[in-house]
Scaffold this active site. Structure first.
Site, short mmCIF file in Angstrom:
data_model
loop_
_atom_site.label_atom_id
_atom_site.label_comp_id
_atom_site.label_asym_id
_atom_site.label_seq_id
_atom_site.Cartn_x
_atom_site.Cartn_y
_atom_site.Cartn_z
N THR A 222 0.89 -1.20 -0.02
CA THR A 222 -0.17 -0.05 -0.03
C THR A 222 0.89 1.44 0.07
OG1 THR A 222 -1.57 1.23 1.23
CG2 THR A 222 -0.21 -0.41 2.52
N ASP A 223 0.22 2.43 -0.49
CA ASP A 223 0.91 3.64 -0.59
C ASP A 223 1.21 4.37 1.21
OD1 ASP A 223 -1.57 4.28 -0.03
OD2 ASP A 223 -1.81 6.03 -1.65
N GLU A 224 0.44 3.65 1.67
CA GLU A 224 0.46 3.96 3.10
C GLU A 224 1.64 3.63 3.96
OE1 GLU A 224 -3.12 3.48 5.49
OE2 GLU A 224 -4.34 3.07 3.64
N TYR B 135 -1.53 -0.53 11.09
CA TYR B 135 -1.84 -1.31 9.73
C TYR B 135 -0.70 -0.85 8.91
CZ TYR B 135 -3.22 -1.52 4.90
OH TYR B 135 -3.54 -2.03 3.48
N LYS C 210 2.09 -3.38 7.26
CA LYS C 210 2.28 -3.71 5.76
C LYS C 210 3.74 -3.05 5.42
CE LYS C 210 -0.12 -4.63 3.18
NZ LYS C 210 -0.56 -5.99 2.64
P1 NAD Z 1 -9.79 -7.04 2.63
O1 NAD Z 1 -9.88 -6.74 3.86
O2 NAD Z 1 -11.23 -6.75 1.73
O3 NAD Z 1 -9.74 -8.47 2.02
C1 NAD Z 1 -8.82 -9.40 3.07
C2 NAD Z 1 -8.82 -10.78 2.53
O4 NAD Z 1 -7.94 -11.43 3.32
C3 NAD Z 1 -10.28 -11.35 3.36
O5 NAD Z 1 -11.05 -12.21 2.24
C4 NAD Z 1 -9.84 -11.96 4.54
O6 NAD Z 1 -10.66 -13.37 4.87
C5 NAD Z 1 -8.29 -12.58 4.08
N1 NAD Z 1 -7.50 -12.87 5.16
C6 NAD Z 1 -7.38 -11.95 6.43
N2 NAD Z 1 -6.67 -12.48 7.08
C7 NAD Z 1 -6.18 -13.94 6.76
C8 NAD Z 1 -5.36 -14.78 7.07
N3 NAD Z 1 -4.71 -14.98 8.19
N4 NAD Z 1 -5.08 -16.08 6.21
C9 NAD Z 1 -5.96 -15.88 5.19
N5 NAD Z 1 -6.55 -14.91 4.44
C10 NAD Z 1 -6.78 -13.96 5.49
O7 NAD Z 1 -8.56 -6.40 2.02
P2 NAD Z 1 -8.50 -5.64 0.53
O8 NAD Z 1 -9.15 -4.26 0.58
O9 NAD Z 1 -8.90 -6.44 -0.47
O10 NAD Z 1 -6.87 -5.60 0.38
C11 NAD Z 1 -6.17 -6.61 0.07
C12 NAD Z 1 -4.66 -6.26 -0.12
O11 NAD Z 1 -4.31 -5.10 -0.78
C13 NAD Z 1 -4.25 -6.00 1.32
O12 NAD Z 1 -2.98 -6.58 1.46
C14 NAD Z 1 -4.08 -4.63 1.52
O13 NAD Z 1 -3.00 -4.21 2.46
C15 NAD Z 1 -3.75 -3.94 -0.11
N6 NAD Z 1 -4.15 -2.85 -0.45
C16 NAD Z 1 -5.40 -2.43 -0.30
C17 NAD Z 1 -5.80 -1.10 -0.77
C18 NAD Z 1 -7.32 -0.81 -0.59
O14 NAD Z 1 -7.77 0.47 -1.13
N7 NAD Z 1 -8.24 -1.61 -0.18
C19 NAD Z 1 -4.86 -0.36 -1.47
C20 NAD Z 1 -3.62 -0.85 -1.40
C21 NAD Z 1 -3.26 -1.78 -0.97
P1 TYD Z 2 -10.71 4.39 4.19
O1 TYD Z 2 -11.58 3.79 3.19
O2 TYD Z 2 -10.95 3.89 5.54
O3 TYD Z 2 -9.29 4.21 3.51
P2 TYD Z 2 -7.83 4.43 4.18
O4 TYD Z 2 -7.80 4.85 5.78
O5 TYD Z 2 -7.03 3.24 3.72
O6 TYD Z 2 -7.53 5.76 3.59
O7 TYD Z 2 -10.68 5.88 4.53
C1 TYD Z 2 -10.63 6.85 3.41
C2 TYD Z 2 -10.63 8.12 4.11
O8 TYD Z 2 -11.97 8.37 4.52
C3 TYD Z 2 -9.84 8.47 4.94
O9 TYD Z 2 -9.29 9.72 5.13
C4 TYD Z 2 -10.54 8.29 6.19
C5 TYD Z 2 -11.86 8.83 5.94
N1 TYD Z 2 -13.05 8.15 6.48
C6 TYD Z 2 -14.28 8.97 7.00
O10 TYD Z 2 -14.10 10.04 7.01
N2 TYD Z 2 -15.37 8.19 7.50
C7 TYD Z 2 -15.36 6.81 7.57
O11 TYD Z 2 -16.27 6.59 8.30
C8 TYD Z 2 -14.16 5.91 7.21
C9 TYD Z 2 -14.39 4.52 7.33
C10 TYD Z 2 -13.31 6.86 6.54
#
Ligand code: NAD
Ligand code: TYD
Length: 341
Positions: free
Chosen positions: A125-127, A153, A157
């Site tokens: 993640t960019d975080e 978090y 990562k």
């Molecule tokens: P999500 O929370 O929707 O899904 C996570 C999945 O992992 C779920 O299906 C969960 O059951 C599974 N999981 C969790 N713990 C586990 C374990 N111990 N063993 C096996 N499976 C397990 O997450 P997401 O938003 O789809 O993110 C997927 C990946 O992408 C993550 O690594 C996250 O850090 C990364 N990512 C997400 C975003 C975003 O915007 N959502 C952006 C950049 C990177």
């Molecule tokens: P989120 O979807 O949790 O992603 P991330 O924290 O990984 O960026 O949040 C996106 C942005 O929205 C973040 O700046 C936090 C804000 N946010 C709210 O303002 N209200 C909410 O209820 C949630 C879940 C997030």
């Protein structure tokens, strides 16, 4: 090619499963997922009809389980999406994040090494770069930026990123890493901002905005993230790190208002609530390296993507209603107890 997709029952992982099945008909895909609160087997309902796809319920922190699976399956590629992914939950319970996001990754790396996996890809993640100031629009995250995390978090990562790169340097393992900005699209769990706003607004309930809503995120349609990872695992050199982003910065309040407008709901649903602890101000990606090396650019404009996303939630109410009527209720009450409606 036999690909192990960990976390494939979650948001991005499931979209990636469908991406591979649709674009590489010869590939075999095995999803390993523990089905935590964020994983949902109904998300993979269509994939399960495809003979090239199999689902294995298992936890990446179960070292023996991971080793047994890898010994049996002899994967060519492992793409690790499995993670605890929500910043707010990490503030409540950091230990779970370290266990899954760090120790789980160690198990996957060790098993990949032991059983001849040809490419291990860590989805990051960019975080991990921390945040950027709001008043310096010229600054973007570069792959060479130092790691500077804010939340448990992002720290977990970042640890996984460093471990992955250490296995490359120390053991010569074939690895790649991608750091993506905020995704949105189908199957997004409704604890995250965009699906939270959609599902709350459809029920005419207030939508919580942290602080003034002026924090900035760079939003990318999930299918574009999948196409980038697909290119990286097939074409990128071992040891490379790629930023992936939409070049699409928006304030949270802008996002919320856009979604409310598409739903025909009033802005009076917006409720400003206490800010997140340590809330990162701005994320913005420079994705020129992946464009230069692999020719990747996003295909979907924000206007197309957000409309498609809202439409998806309107036509898949069963999917999210099932989620928000379960354990989610307790989560919501705990995190947002003081909300008006
Ligand atoms: P999500 O929370 O929707 O899904 C996570 C999945 O992992 C779920 O299906 C969960 O059951 C599974 N999981 C969790 N713990 C586990 C374990 N111990 N063993 C096996 N499976 C397990 O997450 P997401 O938003 O789809 O993110 C997927 C990946 O992408 C993550 O690594 C996250 O850090 C990364 N990512 C997400 C975003 C975003 O915007 N959502 C952006 C950049 C990177
Ligand atoms: P989120 O979807 O949790 O992603 P991330 O924290 O990984 O960026 O949040 C996106 C942005 O929205 C973040 O700046 C936090 C804000 N946010 C709210 O303002 N209200 C909410 O209820 C949630 C879940 C997030």
């Amino acid at each position: 090619m036999k690909i192990c997709v960990t976390g494939g029952a979650g948001f991005i992982g499931s979209n990636f499963v469908y991406y591979v099945l649709n674009h590489h008909a010869d590939d075999e895909v095995v999803c390993l997922d523990a089905l935590t609160y964020a994983g949902n087997l109904s998300t993979l309902q269509e994939a399960l009809k495809n003979p090239k796809f199999r689902f294995v319920k298992g936890d990446i922190t179960d070292r023996k389980g991971v080793f047994d699976l890898f010994e049996k399956e002899k994967f060519d590629i492992v793409v690790n999406f499995a993670a605890e992914s929500h910043v707010d939950r990490s503030i409540e319970n950091p230990a779970l994040f370290l266990n899954t996001n760090v120790m789980g990754v160690q198990n996957l790396l060790d098993a990949s090494r032991a059983y001849g996996v040809k490419r291990y890809h860590q989805v990051s993640t960019d975080e991990v770069y921390g945040d950027l100031p709001l008043d310096r629009p010229d600054l973007l995250f570069e792959e060479t930026n130092p790691i500077r995390t804010s939340s448990p978090y992002s720290a977990s990562k970042a640890a996984a990123d460093l471990l992955t790169l250490a296995y490359h340097r120390t053991y010569g393992m074939n690895v790649t890493l991608s750091r993506c900005s905020n995704n949105y699209g189908p199957y997004h769990f409704p604890e995250k901002l965009i699906p939270l706003v959609i599902t709350r607004a459809l029920a005419n309930k207030s939508v919580p905005v942290y602080g003034e809503g002026l924090n900035v995120r760079d939003w990318l349609f999930v299918e574009d993230h999948c196409s980038a990872i697909d290119l990286i695992i097939r074409q990128a050199k071992s040891g490379e790190v790629y930023n992936i982003g939409g070049n699409n910065e928006r304030t949270n309040i802008e996002i919320v208002k856009t979604v409310l407008k598409l739903l025909g709901k009033p802005e009076s649903l917006i409720e400003h609530v206490t800010d997140r602890k340590g809330h990162d101000l701005r994320y913005a990606i420079n994705a020129s390296k992946i464009k230069r090396d692999l020719g990747w650019v996003p295909n979907t404009t924000f206007e197309q993507g957000i409309k498609a996303t809202v439409d998806w939630y309107l036509t898949h109410e069963n999917w999210w209603q099932e989620i928000i009527s379960g354990e989610y209720v307790n989560y919501f009450n705990k995190m947002y107890g003081a909300l008006n409606k």
